[in-house]
Design an enzyme around this catalytic site. Structure first.
Site, PDB file in Angstrom:
ATOM      1  N   ASP A  92       0.875  -1.160   0.000  1.00 29.37           N
ATOM      2  CA  ASP A  92       0.000   0.000   0.000  1.00 29.37           C
ATOM      3  C   ASP A  92       0.922   1.224   0.000  1.00 29.37           C
ATOM      4  O   ASP A  92       1.985   1.207   0.596  1.00 29.37           O
ATOM      5  CB  ASP A  92      -0.914  -0.203   1.212  1.00 29.37           C
ATOM      6  CG  ASP A  92      -1.144   0.979   2.087  1.00 29.37           C
ATOM      7  OD1 ASP A  92      -0.348   1.919   2.058  1.00 29.37           O
ATOM      8  OD2 ASP A  92      -2.130   0.952   2.834  1.00 29.37           O
ATOM      9  N   ASP A 263      -8.471  -6.302   0.731  1.00 30.93           N
ATOM     10  CA  ASP A 263      -7.582  -6.398   1.890  1.00 30.93           C
ATOM     11  C   ASP A 263      -8.305  -5.762   3.056  1.00 30.93           C
ATOM     12  O   ASP A 263      -9.170  -4.900   2.861  1.00 30.93           O
ATOM     13  CB  ASP A 263      -6.262  -5.630   1.649  1.00 30.93           C
ATOM     14  CG  ASP A 263      -6.425  -4.146   1.937  1.00 30.93           C
ATOM     15  OD1 ASP A 263      -6.117  -3.720   3.067  1.00 30.93           O
ATOM     16  OD2 ASP A 263      -6.879  -3.402   1.040  1.00 30.93           O
ATOM     17  N   CYS A 301     -15.046 -25.882  10.687  1.00 30.34           N
ATOM     18  CA  CYS A 301     -13.821 -25.166  10.309  1.00 30.34           C
ATOM     19  C   CYS A 301     -12.597 -26.064  10.482  1.00 30.34           C
ATOM     20  O   CYS A 301     -12.442 -26.703  11.516  1.00 30.34           O
ATOM     21  CB  CYS A 301     -13.680 -23.898  11.168  1.00 30.34           C
ATOM     22  SG  CYS A 301     -12.161 -22.982  10.848  1.00 30.34           S
ATOM     23  N   CYS A 303      -9.508 -25.176  10.834  1.00 30.90           N
ATOM     24  CA  CYS A 303      -8.337 -24.508  11.421  1.00 30.90           C
ATOM     25  C   CYS A 303      -7.926 -25.194  12.715  1.00 30.90           C
ATOM     26  O   CYS A 303      -8.693 -25.932  13.330  1.00 30.90           O
ATOM     27  CB  CYS A 303      -8.611 -23.020  11.652  1.00 30.90           C
ATOM     28  SG  CYS A 303      -9.328 -22.632  13.253  1.00 30.90           S
ATOM     29  N   CYS A 306     -10.162 -24.691  15.824  1.00 26.31           N
ATOM     30  CA  CYS A 306     -11.417 -25.446  15.846  1.00 26.31           C
ATOM     31  C   CYS A 306     -11.192 -26.956  15.921  1.00 26.31           C
ATOM     32  O   CYS A 306     -12.010 -27.681  16.470  1.00 26.31           O
ATOM     33  CB  CYS A 306     -12.259 -25.094  14.623  1.00 26.31           C
ATOM     34  SG  CYS A 306     -12.806 -23.371  14.647  1.00 26.31           S
ATOM     35  N   HIS A 332      -7.906 -18.794  13.039  1.00 28.11           N
ATOM     36  CA  HIS A 332      -9.311 -19.106  12.718  1.00 28.11           C
ATOM     37  C   HIS A 332      -9.911 -18.062  11.771  1.00 28.11           C
ATOM     38  O   HIS A 332     -10.512 -18.414  10.753  1.00 28.11           O
ATOM     39  CB  HIS A 332     -10.163 -19.205  13.995  1.00 28.11           C
ATOM     40  CG  HIS A 332     -11.620 -19.239  13.673  1.00 28.11           C
ATOM     41  ND1 HIS A 332     -12.250 -20.373  13.202  1.00 28.11           N
ATOM     42  CD2 HIS A 332     -12.554 -18.239  13.634  1.00 28.11           C
ATOM     43  CE1 HIS A 332     -13.514 -20.081  12.918  1.00 28.11           C
ATOM     44  NE2 HIS A 332     -13.729 -18.797  13.159  1.00 28.11           N
TER      45      HIS A 332
HETATM   46 ZN    ZN Z   1     -11.568 -22.341  12.975  1.00 24.30          ZN
END
Ligand code: ZN
Length: 369
Positions: A92, A263, A301, A303, A306, A332
């Protein structure tokens, strides 16, 4: 041949999928860039980012030119070597800091007080390009002059013309053929100014365009009225990027207008404040009701937060200020966002994006009741 190119792979209404080619590989679009202001996405490293599906990250010119300085970064293998990320990077230009740091804006430059030591720092359009080329960003952004909304038409028009003059200077200052430079469309909330800005900026010949000065408190309807006329003026082969937008509804609505790139600090910042993103809205991990709750944040999820940890444990980490809590929620929230983008791409490809968008909006409205 530009260092950056985009080609369409499918479309569904105005929504579209494509592949953006960069010097460090391809990015499938629509896609989201996590914000690594100081060459780090807070609490996660580039191996994490790779594992959870990041294809491109954003870093910030203003901060990196002050600390550690672009020469230091250049000497350590440019940003890709410095932060150990061999995939695409967009920087940026520092224009956004007009809104956050209140610099003196002159015809020639922005004059800031350094947030690090209080010294005066001047950023011209030429210097912004030189710094970004030294940083080695695959995609640099022109220095622009955003305006806070609401703004009068005069203020928005003046900043839009200022941005156009700087876009021309930025393009003239570009020296690296192996790196890309995007223009920025301004014009406040005025559809006519947005169309004019897009047309004139496109005439300068950039491979992609930021649509700037949005996601700063305008209504969804005002945002549509700023994006739609701009997109209509841009070549279909140009990358369209709404800067600073990252909430689920905002992304869905912008994709429906044909936007390719986003973004936002939101997923990572909310994580550090104890908020987990889900398809049914944000969950505050601080709530007392999770104290003994064995369930994950989101059973669907993939991740690490989770797969391995309960809401009760994540709440405990947050309540005791443990750093791991910030890290797990960041992983997450980014996983949530990358999966959202992947679902957007697959539903565009199979022609069901509109149904996906309508269902997700309805699901979130229900959850908010
Ligand atoms: Zn998650």
């Amino acid at each position: 041949m530009s260092a950056i190119s985009w080609s369409e792979t499918s479309k569904d209404g105005d929504a579209r999928t494509g592949v953006m080619s960069t010097p460090h590989g391809d990015v499938t679009t629509p896609n989201f860039m996590a914000v690594g202001t100081r060459a780090t996405v807070k609490t996660v490293d580039t191996e994490d980012l790779d594992r959870i599906g990041a294809q491109i990250v954003l870093a910030n010119t203003y901060h990196l030119m002050l600390r550690p300085g672009e020469d230091v970064v250049a000497g350590l293998g440019e940003l890709h070597g410095f932060m150990a990320w061999d995939k695409p990077i967009l920087t940026d230009s520092g224009g956004y800091q007009v809104l956050s740091l209140d610099p003196k804006v002159t015809e020639d430059s922005l004059i800031f007080r350094s947030t690090y030591d209080g010294s005066l720092v001047e950023l011209t359009p030429e210097r912004a390009v030189a710094v970004q080329e030294a940083l080695g960003a695959d995609i640099a952004m022109v220095l622009d002059v955003p305006v806070a909304l609401p703004a009068s038409r005069d203020v928005a028009e003046s900043a839009m013309h200022h941005t156009l003059r700087w876009a021309e200077r930025s393009r003239a200052a570009k020296t690296r053929a192996d790196r890309g430079l995007f223009g920025i469309v301004q014009g406040g909330a005025d559809p006519g100014l947005r169309a004019y800005s897009a047309r004139e900026t496109a005439d300068l010949g950039f491979p992609g365009f930021g649509i700037g000065g949005l996601a700063i408190g305008e209504t969804p309807n005002e945002r549509v009225k700023a994006i739609e006329p701009a997109v209509a003026e841009l070549d279909r082969s140009a990358v369209r990027y709404v800067m600073g937008l990252g909430d689920t509804e905002g992304i869905l609505d912008a994709v429906a207008l044909g936007i390719d790139l986003f973004d936002c600090v939101l997923p990572t910042r909310l994580a550090r404040h104890g908020k987990a993103l889900t398809r049914d809205g944000d969950i505050s991990i601080k709530r007392a009701e999770w104290t003994s709750d064995p369930r994950p944040i989101d059973g669907d999820c993939p991740c690490v937060a989770c797969r391995r940890y309960s809401r009760g444990y994540l709440r405990h980490l947050n309540r005791t200020g443990e750093l791991l809590g910030q890290r797990l929620l960041t992983l997450h929230n980014l996983t949530y966002t990358y999966r959202l983008m992947a679902d957007i791409r697959s539903t565009i490809a199979d022609g069901s994006f509109d149904a996906f968008r309508t269902d997700l909006h309805a699901r979130r409205d229900r959850a908010a009741e």
